[in-house]
Motif scaffolding. Sequence first.
Motif, short mmCIF file in Angstrom:
data_model
loop_
_atom_site.label_atom_id
_atom_site.label_comp_id
_atom_site.label_asym_id
_atom_site.label_seq_id
_atom_site.Cartn_x
_atom_site.Cartn_y
_atom_site.Cartn_z
N MET A 21 32.82 37.65 64.22
CA MET A 21 33.73 36.98 65.15
C MET A 21 34.20 37.91 66.26
SD MET A 21 36.01 34.63 62.60
CE MET A 21 35.35 33.12 61.89
N ASN A 22 34.56 39.14 65.91
CA ASN A 22 35.07 40.08 66.91
C ASN A 22 33.97 40.52 67.89
OD1 ASN A 22 37.73 40.01 66.08
ND2 ASN A 22 37.51 41.74 64.69
N SER A 23 32.71 40.54 67.44
CA SER A 23 31.63 40.95 68.34
C SER A 23 31.13 39.79 69.19
CB SER A 23 30.48 41.57 67.54
OG SER A 23 29.90 40.59 66.71
N ASN A 24 31.49 38.55 68.81
CA ASN A 24 31.06 37.37 69.55
C ASN A 24 32.20 36.35 69.53
OD1 ASN A 24 29.65 35.34 70.78
ND2 ASN A 24 28.30 34.92 69.05
N PRO A 25 33.28 36.61 70.31
CA PRO A 25 34.50 35.82 70.17
C PRO A 25 34.50 34.44 70.84
CG PRO A 25 34.82 37.55 71.78
CD PRO A 25 33.44 37.73 71.22
N GLU A 26 33.38 34.01 71.42
CA GLU A 26 33.37 32.71 72.10
C GLU A 26 33.83 31.57 71.17
OE1 GLU A 26 30.23 34.64 72.65
OE2 GLU A 26 31.47 35.48 74.25
N LEU B 113 44.48 22.20 61.46
CA LEU B 113 43.96 23.57 61.48
C LEU B 113 42.87 23.76 60.44
CD1 LEU B 113 47.18 25.73 62.04
CD2 LEU B 113 45.29 25.34 63.64
N ALA B 114 42.98 23.04 59.32
CA ALA B 114 41.92 23.12 58.30
C ALA B 114 40.62 22.57 58.87
CB ALA B 114 42.34 22.35 57.05
N LEU B 115 40.70 21.48 59.62
CA LEU B 115 39.52 20.91 60.25
C LEU B 115 38.97 21.85 61.32
CD1 LEU B 115 40.79 17.23 60.57
CD2 LEU B 115 39.13 18.11 58.92
N LYS B 116 39.86 22.48 62.06
CA LYS B 116 39.45 23.44 63.10
C LYS B 116 38.72 24.62 62.47
CE LYS B 116 40.39 25.40 67.34
NZ LYS B 116 39.55 24.99 68.41
N LEU C 203 33.55 31.26 48.95
CA LEU C 203 32.28 31.83 49.42
C LEU C 203 31.33 30.73 49.88
CD1 LEU C 203 31.83 34.65 46.74
CD2 LEU C 203 32.60 34.90 49.12
N LYS C 204 31.31 29.61 49.15
CA LYS C 204 30.48 28.46 49.56
C LYS C 204 30.97 27.89 50.88
CE LYS C 204 29.38 26.96 44.86
NZ LYS C 204 29.72 25.93 43.86
N LEU C 205 32.29 27.82 51.06
CA LEU C 205 32.89 27.29 52.28
C LEU C 205 32.46 28.13 53.49
CD1 LEU C 205 35.07 25.33 53.57
CD2 LEU C 205 36.68 27.20 53.23
N VAL C 206 32.58 29.44 53.37
CA VAL C 206 32.22 30.34 54.47
C VAL C 206 30.72 30.25 54.78
CG1 VAL C 206 32.09 32.77 55.19
CG2 VAL C 206 34.15 31.91 54.07
N ALA C 207 29.92 30.06 53.74
CA ALA C 207 28.46 29.99 53.91
C ALA C 207 27.99 28.61 54.39
CB ALA C 207 27.77 30.35 52.60
N GLY C 208 28.93 27.65 54.46
CA GLY C 208 28.56 26.31 54.90
C GLY C 208 27.95 25.47 53.80
N LYS C 209 28.14 25.89 52.54
CA LYS C 209 27.54 25.18 51.41
C LYS C 209 28.56 24.33 50.65
CE LYS C 209 23.73 28.32 50.72
NZ LYS C 209 23.71 29.73 50.99
N LEU C 210 29.76 24.22 51.21
CA LEU C 210 30.81 23.40 50.59
C LEU C 210 31.39 22.51 51.67
CD1 LEU C 210 32.70 22.98 48.01
CD2 LEU C 210 34.28 24.46 49.20
N GLN D 57 36.91 24.64 59.82
CA GLN D 57 35.55 24.21 59.46
C GLN D 57 34.62 24.38 60.67
OE1 GLN D 57 35.34 20.13 58.16
NE2 GLN D 57 33.15 20.25 57.72
N ASN D 58 35.07 23.97 61.83
CA ASN D 58 34.26 24.10 63.05
C ASN D 58 34.03 25.56 63.43
OD1 ASN D 58 33.96 21.32 63.34
ND2 ASN D 58 35.83 21.14 64.54
N VAL D 59 35.08 26.38 63.28
CA VAL D 59 34.96 27.80 63.61
C VAL D 59 33.93 28.46 62.69
CG1 VAL D 59 36.18 30.02 63.48
CG2 VAL D 59 37.26 28.08 64.60
N LEU D 60 34.01 28.16 61.38
CA LEU D 60 33.07 28.77 60.44
C LEU D 60 31.63 28.39 60.74
CD1 LEU D 60 35.08 28.44 57.10
CD2 LEU D 60 34.64 30.52 58.42
N LYS D 61 31.42 27.15 61.20
CA LYS D 61 30.07 26.70 61.55
C LYS D 61 29.45 27.59 62.64
CE LYS D 61 30.17 21.81 60.41
NZ LYS D 61 30.48 20.48 60.91
N ASN D 62 30.29 28.07 63.56
CA ASN D 62 29.81 28.93 64.64
C ASN D 62 29.29 30.28 64.15
OD1 ASN D 62 30.56 27.04 66.60
ND2 ASN D 62 32.60 27.92 66.80
#
Length: 109
Positions: free
Chosen positions: A14-19, A97-100, A71-78, A102-107
């Motif tokens: 995130m810090n190396s690609n903050p878009e 913010l919980a929904l937001k 861990l599954k959530l961060v990996a997009g598997k939950l 989810q979108n941030v993690l997808k990036n």
Amino acid sequence: MAVKETLETLKEKMNSNPEGIQGLNTTYQFDLTGTDEGIYQIKFEDGQVEYVLGETYEPKCTLALSDANFLKLVAGKLNPTMAFMGGKLKIKGEMGLALKLQNVLKNYQ
């Protein structure tokens, strides 16, 4: 991979690609159970991310779940919606913010 390593990797991405996190200024708290049980916080501020152990900041959104599901959530598997409906994920604070998150993690998967 353990929770701390996952958060460190996510922070670096995130810090190396903050878009994907521009305009997000909030703190999320994760109350985790399981092997890596504990309180973890991720703070987004001015296009930068930091994570801390324990309750350092005032969270706007708290997610309670197992370390395995985190861990599954961060990996997009939950699917957070299904996990919430199934009782595997509890949310306190601002639901939007919980929904937001989810979108941030997808990036960053």
